[in-house]
Write an enzyme that holds these catalytic residues in place. Structure first.
Site, short mmCIF file in Angstrom:
data_model
loop_
_atom_site.label_atom_id
_atom_site.label_comp_id
_atom_site.label_asym_id
_atom_site.label_seq_id
_atom_site.Cartn_x
_atom_site.Cartn_y
_atom_site.Cartn_z
N LYS A 174 49.09 35.13 26.33
CA LYS A 174 49.41 36.60 26.37
C LYS A 174 50.72 36.37 26.98
CE LYS A 174 45.54 38.08 29.20
NZ LYS A 174 43.80 38.13 28.70
N ARG A 213 36.60 49.03 29.73
CA ARG A 213 38.21 48.42 29.28
C ARG A 213 38.56 49.24 28.39
NH1 ARG A 213 40.91 43.35 31.65
NH2 ARG A 213 40.25 43.04 29.71
N TYR A 251 63.39 35.08 58.53
CA TYR A 251 63.87 36.84 58.63
C TYR A 251 62.91 37.27 59.86
CZ TYR A 251 66.61 37.90 54.69
OH TYR A 251 67.89 37.77 54.22
N MET A 293 63.94 35.29 49.91
CA MET A 293 63.35 35.49 48.05
C MET A 293 64.26 33.67 47.51
SD MET A 293 66.36 37.89 45.80
CE MET A 293 65.82 39.03 46.46
C1 LIG Z 1 43.19 37.67 28.91
C2 LIG Z 1 41.60 37.11 27.71
C3 LIG Z 1 40.97 36.33 27.72
C4 LIG Z 1 41.11 34.40 28.82
O1 LIG Z 1 40.91 35.01 29.98
P1 LIG Z 1 40.60 33.75 30.97
O2 LIG Z 1 39.97 34.00 32.02
O3 LIG Z 1 42.55 33.65 30.84
O4 LIG Z 1 40.27 33.25 29.95
C5 LIG Z 1 40.17 36.75 27.17
N1 LIG Z 1 39.51 37.38 26.27
C6 LIG Z 1 40.36 38.57 26.56
C7 LIG Z 1 40.58 39.95 25.40
C8 LIG Z 1 41.72 38.87 27.38
O5 LIG Z 1 41.81 39.87 27.89
#
Ligand SMILES: *Cc1c(COP(=O)(O)O)cnc(C)c1O
Length: 369
Positions: free
Chosen positions: A35, A130, A255, A303
């Site tokens: 993701k 969640r 800055y 930046m």
């Molecule tokens: C992001 C995610 C993972 C992977 O988690 P990591 O800590 O990056 O290994 C696994 N399962 C779900 C449902 C996730 O949202």
């Protein structure tokens, strides 16, 4: 010589890290979590290099569509599932595998007439609060799903660990205890473990592991380093010195003039800043490597630039490479200095950064992603 900041992505390290995950959970299937643009490493290239993974997982439909459009025909799990009828129709047409985590998604599936039935996972909320059905609602949801024409076969059972980054936190065992009766009752494939579960809690392995962060070489544990678990960094973020200045004791830099030279000294200007994803929040004295030698960031991050102490590096010249994290400089160290976690540093890399992919299998089967 490119002066743009570069994220060198080592696909051999990526594949090594998947092998580490598999070795930690022998005989289990692996759903590689890619993701958020593969945690900032580049969705399609990472998917293609992870040919050994049994499935890929993304959060949202759009990410799966991008993968599918890039030619990927492997199982793609949608960790947040389908959120309306349109998404469900698209997922069915492309044979994605949604997670079903809410009663509204049950209704969507019940009323849908998808082009073909979908394989899916049922998510159980064992304590993260969640996504997922409460344990006492999950059996009913499972039975409903299993009977639906729009669902192919029986769903797998999934849950997610909230506190596995702390190996000693009792929450993990409590979550597993809530999950087990369901897993025992339905005897379908299960999936529980994120990276921390894979490396820290063998009881959580289930049938399908879900490695994310560890694939990219960072430790999922509080105060851990990827190297502790034989992980290799995949991303090395680097830039170049664009100026070297000889300054006087007391000269303010950057800055606000928040930092002043403690002595007459050389200060280097590096062509990378928060506009590229280097965190503005980092503490003073955060390490960087100039020509492979460690020194420190001084003054505020801008930046497009950061400034570094060159007092111990008289040979440093404009054009010299500077490593911000990766090979030789653990990203966990930088995350600590920025009071954050490696996940946000990886995801924060912006489109100004050039990606160089090295290693991995020959891209002959690229379109199979
Ligand atoms: C992001 C995610 C993972 C992977 O988690 P990591 O800590 O990056 O290994 C696994 N399962 C779900 C449902 C996730 O949202």
């Amino acid at each position: 010589m490119a002066f743009v900041p570069t994220a060198r992505i080592d696909l051999d390290a990526l594949r090594h890290n998947l092998a580490v995950a598999r070795a930690a959970a022998p005989g289990r299937k692996a759903m590689a979590v890619i993701k958020a643009d593969a945690y900032g490493h580049g969705l399609a290239r990472i998917a293609a290099a992870l040919g050994d993974a049994d499935a890929l997982a993304v959060a949202r439909l759009g990410e799966a569509v991008a993968l599918h459009d890039a030619g990927c025909r492997r199982p793609i799990v949608l960790l947040e599932g389908c959120l309306d009828a349109e998404e469900l129709a698209e997922a069915a047409a492309r044979d994605f595998v949604p997670v079903v985590h809410h009663s509204e998604q049950l209704e969507l599936l019940r009323t849908a007439r998808p082009a073909r039935p979908l394989a899916c996972w049922l998510k159980v909320d064992t304590g993260m609060h969640r996504l997922g059905f409460a344990p006492d609602m999950a059996a009913d949801a499972f039975t409903q799903l299993s009977a639906m024409d729009s669902v192919r076969g029986q769903p797998g059972l999934m849950t997610h660990l909230a506190n596995a980054d702390d190996r000693w936190d009792p929450t993990t065992a409590a979550q597993l205890a809530l999950f087990k009766p369901l897993a025992d009752r339905f005897a379908v494939p299960t999936s529980v473990a994120n990276s921390a579960g894979i490396l820290g809690c063998p009881d959580s392995h289930g049938d399908w592991i879900r490695p994310g962060l560890m694939l990219y070489g960072a430790s999922p544990f509080l105060n851990g380093k990827g190297g502790d678990d034989s992980l290799r960094p995949v991303m090395t973020l680097s830039a170049r010195l664009i100026a070297v200045n000889q300054l006087k004791a007391g000269d303010p830099v950057g800055y606000g003039g928040s930092w002043r030279c403690p002595q007459d000294m050389a200060v280097g200007v590096v062509g990378i800043g928060y506009g590229d994803g280097y965190p503005r929040e980092i503490a003073g004295d955060t390490p960087v490597l100039v020509n492979g030698r460690q020194t420190r960031i001084v003054a505020r991050v801008s930046m497009d630039m950061v400034t570094v102490d060159l007092s111990g590096l008289p040979a440093a010249r404009v054009g010299d490479p500077v490593t911000l994290w990766g090979e030789g400089l653990p990203v966990e160290r930088i995350a600590l200095a920025a009071d954050t976690i490696p996940y946000t540093l990886f995801c924060g890399i912006t489109s100004r950064v050039q990606y160089d992919y090295v290693g991995g299998k020959a891209p002959a089967r690229e379109n199979q992603a």
